[in-house]
Design an enzyme around this catalytic site. Structure first.
Site, mmCIF file in Angstrom:
data_model
loop_
_atom_site.group_PDB
_atom_site.id
_atom_site.type_symbol
_atom_site.label_atom_id
_atom_site.label_comp_id
_atom_site.label_asym_id
_atom_site.label_seq_id
_atom_site.Cartn_x
_atom_site.Cartn_y
_atom_site.Cartn_z
ATOM 1 N N HIS A 293 41.232 42.363 40.202
ATOM 2 C CA HIS A 293 42.499 42.696 40.503
ATOM 3 C C HIS A 293 43.058 42.830 42.167
ATOM 4 C CE1 HIS A 293 44.216 43.989 36.550
ATOM 5 N NE2 HIS A 293 42.958 44.042 36.196
ATOM 6 N N HIS B 168 46.503 40.161 35.480
ATOM 7 C CA HIS B 168 48.032 40.053 35.997
ATOM 8 C C HIS B 168 47.982 38.639 36.770
ATOM 9 C CE1 HIS B 168 47.287 44.822 35.920
ATOM 10 N NE2 HIS B 168 48.327 44.388 34.750
ATOM 11 N N GLU C 59 39.243 46.418 42.292
ATOM 12 C CA GLU C 59 40.741 46.305 42.914
ATOM 13 C C GLU C 59 40.753 46.035 44.451
ATOM 14 O OE1 GLU C 59 43.698 47.795 40.187
ATOM 15 O OE2 GLU C 59 44.542 46.584 41.900
ATOM 16 N N GLU D 219 48.327 38.310 40.639
ATOM 17 C CA GLU D 219 47.073 38.920 41.476
ATOM 18 C C GLU D 219 46.152 37.790 41.699
ATOM 19 O OE1 GLU D 219 45.851 42.796 39.830
ATOM 20 O OE2 GLU D 219 48.049 43.401 39.772
#
EC number: 3.5.1.114
Lengths: 331, 313
Positions: free
Chosen positions: A135, A41, A196, A44
């Site tokens: 992420h 992404h 994450e 990010e």
């Protein structure tokens, strides 16, 4: 997987009687190649900058481990957006990876097939041994290790990181989809997981988050080296959050517009047990909506990228997974 | 004690606008304005026509800061008088339209007050942005708001710097008021941030109603933070960022930054220190939208401004 027998019991925390089985040590093949992805992404930023640093320092091999750094979605990174046509991290199902490419194929679908050729093919012997994708989330989740299926290797890496990282909580989240339906880039590896880390706004680079991600990546590489050089990692237990259930925002029935915000008592309280009667939404006109049903653990509370699908958060159950000791299979 | 003759006189503030979505991903303003467009009863006051307005609908639809160019920098004289209609960048066209509806900027027909609602990823809390230290009407309003929400705090940022000042959408009005609330990620709606903004606007509109009714506001002092300079990230020869805001500075908006204090942290762990000659108060620390504007934070100094007593003309 080794011939040695291994037994385990997956249990919930609901207070049922627990029986512990003695588990034999499991021997697994060495892990010689490790792919680390960032910018799946494009907004990010932690992963993007971790990769940049690794590439600047030409990190290609650390001891017995060959390292490949991959900027998954360069176009989205350039634009500092999550994606250009569609979310790259949903493009790795078997169906999408085998769909024919035409002129009108969205950028991310093409890119997914490129990545599959480079790091996979998904499900094959040629696939990279371990893939880690970095992420960020706007949710207050600390460091999460997200994986599809609970294989021993990944669970041991979780256990190792949990024992070493003190800057923020470290938790394991399990998706548990059939491999053909696994849609994220980390499904390309023989073993795959995502880091994450949040909270961090998209488009922002926080030093504390960067440092924790760097530590997590370095510890993973350290673990791999120790594993490859013959260390036995003792078995034990890892708690994982599983069986995701999606909760959507309340919406206006005619316009489909979101009509409430996450309630202040739920905001930033990812992983805090949500009981029936606890507030979950505060409508724009001031009414409180309460949680109904089982007591569950909310995750991804108020993640920016989920507004598109009107997802407010997911609810999970906590499971205790038992791991055998593992070591590398000697020839 | 002030006498009527020493009060500065201002016209009644009859026409007031509330702008949301000047940046399409700053969700508090978008949400509030959409709410009030549907049902404006909360923002109605006696003898005031309050218009809620989405300034950048295309950016709001795409949940992005802007489509072609930053609307909140677009209200320059050049842009407002540019010819070319449909060939102009979207936001320049929008600026011209907004200037037609709420301006013209600098003319007697312009709206009296425009509140422009923004969010920031920086830990700034509630901040009111002032564009002129001589706007006593605005200073009195800000003083009123600060007292009304006490003990909650609302700081005032003064951007009067000739080079760093920019042509905001609110600058179309006689009395432009910026409202910046954070921290909130772009694209996210946080309930506490939304409510804080709502409360500030309530008090602002109350002030306008009182003013229009003829209340005299005695002279007051207002503490402000005056923008001094913009500090960029350290970059390499290719323009890439080579250090991050230091953890000690991160989230430290409005806290004093002294010479020698940690300011940036390189990717391999080296600390870079603030080299200025005196203590400053940093703000807009690590605002997402400012990476492309070469800004890690701005420095400010504390000042006390005096506003004369004011009364309606």
């Amino acid at each position: 997987m080794s011939v040695l027998i291994s037994l385990y019991l997956e249990q919930s925390n609901s207070g049922t009687n627990r029986t512990t089985y003695v588990m034999e040590c499991v021997s697994l093949p060495p892990l010689s190649n490790f792919a680390i992805c960032g910018g799946t992404h494009g907004n990010e930023l932690t992963g993007v900058y971790i990769l940049r640093e690794m590439q600047k320092h030409n990190v290609e091999k650390v001891g017995s481990v060959s390292i490949t750094t991959v900027l998954s979605n360069p176009r989205a990174v350039d634009a500092c957006r999550r994606y250009t046509d569609r979310d790259l991290n949903r493009c790795f199902t078997d169906d999408l990876l085998s769909s024919p490419i035409t002129e009108s194929t969205p950028y991310e679908l093409r890119r997914a097939q490129e990545l599959n050729a480079h790091l996979g093919p998904k499900g094959s012997e040629e696939a990279v041994d371990l893939l880690c994708d970095m992420h960020n989330t706007t949710s207050n989740m600390g460091l999460c290790i997200i994986f599809n299926s609970a294989d021993w290797l990944i669970l041991h890496i979780c256990k190792y990181l949990q024992s070493k990282i003190t800057s923020m909580p470290v938790r394991a989240l399990q998706m548990d989809l059939p491999l053909s339906e696994a849609f994220s880039v980390d499904s390309l590896g023989k073993h795959g997981f995502s880091f994450e880390i949040g909270p961090q706004p998209h488009g922002v680079l926080r030093a504390d988050v960067f440092n924790t991600m760097k530590e997590a990546v370095d510890l993973t590489i350290e673990w791999l080296q120790q594993f490859n050089s013959g260390r036995t990692f003792e078995g034990g237990e890892v708690e994982a959050y599983t069986r995701w259930k999606t909760v959507h925002y309340p919406r206006d029935p005619t316009t489909d517009e979101i009509t409430a915000a996450i309630h202040p008592q739920l905001q930033d309280n990812d992983f805090k047990l949500l009981q029936p009667g606890d507030p979950i939404f505060l409508s724009l006109s001031g009414e409180t909506v309460k949680h109904e049903g089982d007591a569950l653990y909310p995750v991804f509370v108020n993640e920016c990228a989920y507004y598109e699908q009107k997802i407010a958060y997911h609810l999970t159950q906590k499971s205790t997974l038992t791991l055998p000791s593992i070591n590398v299979k000697k020839d | 004690m002030s006498s009527y003759s020493s009060s500065a006189r201002f016209d009644e503030a009859r026409r007031v606008a509330i702008f949301g979505g000047t940046h399409g991903n700053e969700m508090s303003g978008v949400t509030l304005v959409n709410l009030w467009v549907k049902n404006g009863s909360e923002i109605q006051r006696k003898m005031v026509d309050t218009k809620p307005f989405i300034t950048n609908p295309r950016a709001v639809e795409k949940c992005t800061r802007y489509v072609d160019t930053d609307l909140n920098r677009a209200f320059t004289p050049e842009n407002l008088s540019a010819l070319g209609e449909g060939d102009l960048p979207y936001e320049v066209q929008r600026a011209q339209e907004i200037n037609r509806i709420f301006g013209p900027k600098g003319s007697p027909e312009a709206y009296d007050v425009i509140f422009d609602l923004h969010n920031t990823t920086s830990n700034m809390g509630c901040t009111l942005i002032l564009e002129s230290s001589k706007d006593y009407f605005n200073l009195q309003m800000m003083n009123y708001i600060k007292k009304a929400i006490d003990p909650a705090s609302c700081l005032v940022l003064l951007n009067e710097h000739p080079l760093l000042k920019y042509s905001t959408s609110r600058s179309v009005a006689k009395h432009p008021v910026g409202l910046e609330v954070g921290p909130q990620p772009q694209g996210v709606l946080r309930s506490n941030i939304f409510e804080a903004m709502r409360v500030i606007l309530k008090h602002a509109l109350d002030f306008i109603e009182l003013f229009n009714e003829g209340v005299e506001f005695p002279t007051c002092t207002v503490e402000v933070f005056r923008v001094l300079e913009r500090i960029d990230y350290p970059r390499d020869a290719n323009g890439n960022i080579i250090a991050m805001v230091h953890p000690n500075l991160q989230d430290g908006d409005w806290e004093p930054l002294n010479p020698g204090d940690p300011m940036f942290l390189t990717f391999d762990g080296k600390t870079l220190h603030y080299q200025g000659s005196g203590t400053i108060y940093p703000t807009f620390i690590n605002e997402a939208a400012y990476y492309e504007k070469q800004q890690a934070f701005v420095t400010t100094r504390r000042e006390t401004l005096v506003a004369s007593a004011i009364r309606k003309a």
